[in-house]
Structure formats: structure tokens, C-alpha cells
Enzyme design. Structure first.
Site, mmCIF file in Angstrom:
data_model
loop_
_atom_site.group_PDB
_atom_site.id
_atom_site.type_symbol
_atom_site.label_atom_id
_atom_site.label_comp_id
_atom_site.label_asym_id
_atom_site.label_seq_id
_atom_site.Cartn_x
_atom_site.Cartn_y
_atom_site.Cartn_z
ATOM 1 C CD GLN A 41 74.180 -1.698 21.229
ATOM 2 O OE1 GLN A 41 74.073 -1.141 20.155
ATOM 3 N NE2 GLN A 41 73.993 -1.064 22.376
ATOM 4 C CD GLU B 112 75.977 2.103 17.318
ATOM 5 O OE1 GLU B 112 75.795 0.890 17.536
ATOM 6 O OE2 GLU B 112 75.690 2.986 18.146
ATOM 7 C CG HIS C 108 78.199 -1.726 20.027
ATOM 8 N ND1 HIS C 108 78.246 -2.269 21.292
ATOM 9 C CD2 HIS C 108 77.613 -0.507 20.183
ATOM 10 C CE1 HIS C 108 77.722 -1.424 22.165
ATOM 11 N NE2 HIS C 108 77.335 -0.331 21.516
ATOM 12 C CG LEU D 161 70.636 2.293 23.662
ATOM 13 C CD1 LEU D 161 69.941 1.798 22.402
ATOM 14 C CD2 LEU D 161 69.681 3.067 24.548
#
Ligand code: CO
Length: 166
Positions: free
Chosen positions: A48, A132, A135, A90
Site C-alpha cells: 500500500q 492484510e 494486500h 486506506l
């Protein structure tokens, strides 16, 4: 650090395993925690912030004692039982959706010293771990939605703000 937002192509890239556990890595983790707290997140994956390595930081409570640094994480067990809860990211600012996840998981990862850790988690922590680790594999929560649901959700995407370029 700068947060990458959908549809940035780096968010779809699979991260590379970390083999060296040194001071630089500890510094990256520290910076990621600081950046995550600044953005009021409970988890942040290196992908990210444009770092192509298999490292993510997690803290559901903001207490220092609850900080988890996940390096090269993988699931060794996932529950058959699933649960749908609201989830945001986010990297997909302004949007949230109910995402189906395993209600319990067992995760194996390395800590900053390079030691292997086994973590069993349920509920919120299990959800954050799945979000996560997704991700780190180039998957966003919106990829977990049905095609029509994702299309509708993305039409509600707010215009880009300057805040994203922190
Ligand atoms: Co996210």
C-alpha cells in the site's frame, strides 16, 4: 510515505518474501506503524506504500503492546465457518462493504528477529489478518465482492482529495 489508492497497479502486485532481518527492516516497520496511526488505520501492508515486500503491520487497539509485524505471513488453517462484516481500506478511501471472511484463522509468519510465530485469531483480528495478507498477494477487499456489487460500490467512489498524498 504515501498511500497508494485504487486503481494503482502496484496494489495488484504480489509481494516478495523477505530473507534479511536487519535494522533497515525494523525501521520500515516502525515507519509503517507511524504512518498507519496517522491515517487511523488498524492495518497497513507494504504494497500500500509502494514497497514490494511481504511485510504488514497490524494494531486493532493502538496500544503499543498489541502491535504485530507480519513478515512472510501465510495461513496454515482457516475455519469452514465464515462471517460477513463491514470492511474498509486506506487504499480504497471513502468506501466500505460487507466482506465474507473466515471467522477463524491460524497464521504463520516471521517477526522482526526472523523467528517463526504461529498466531491463532478469531473475529476482528482474523479479519484484519485476511485483509492484510490479501494486500500482500495483490488482492483488495473489493476483489472479494461479487462483480455487480463491486461495480455499484465503485460508482460511489469519492473524488480524489489532497489528503491521499500525505
Ligand atoms: Co486495506
Amino acid at each position: 510515505m504515501k498511500i497508494l489508492t485504487y486503481p494503482h497497479p502496484s496494489l495488484q502486485r504480489k509481494s516478495a518474501a523477505i530473507k534479511v532481518f536487519n535494522k533497515e527492516l525494523a525501521k520500515i516497520a516502525k515507519d509503517m506503524f507511524q504512518f498507519m496511526y496517522k491515517l487511523n488505520g488498524v492495518g497497513l501492508a507494504a504494497t500500500q506504500v509502494g514497497l514490494p515486500y511481504s511485510i504488514a503491520v497490524i494494531n486493532p487497539s493502538r496500544k503499543t503492546s498489541d502491535e504485530i509485524v507480519l513478515i512472510n505471513p501465510r495461513f496454515t488453517k482457516t475455519s469452514r465457518e465464515t462471517v460477513r462484516e463491514d470492511e474498509g481500506c486506506l487504499s480504497v478511501p471513502g468506501l466500505s462493504a460487507r466482506v465474507k471472511r473466515h471467522s477463524g484463522v491460524t497464521c504463520e509468519y516471521h517477526n522482526l528477529k526472523g523467528e517463526k510465530v504461529v498466531l491463532e485469531a478469531r473475529e476482528l483480528l482474523a479479519r484484519i489478518l485476511q485483509h492484510e495478507i490479501d494486500h500482500l498477494n495483490g488482492i483488495l477487499f473489493i476483489d472479494r465482492l461479487a462483480d455487480d456489487e463491486r461495480k455499484i460500490l465503485l460508482t460511489k467512489r469519492p473524488a480524489k482529495t489532497k489528503d491521499e498524498d500525505i
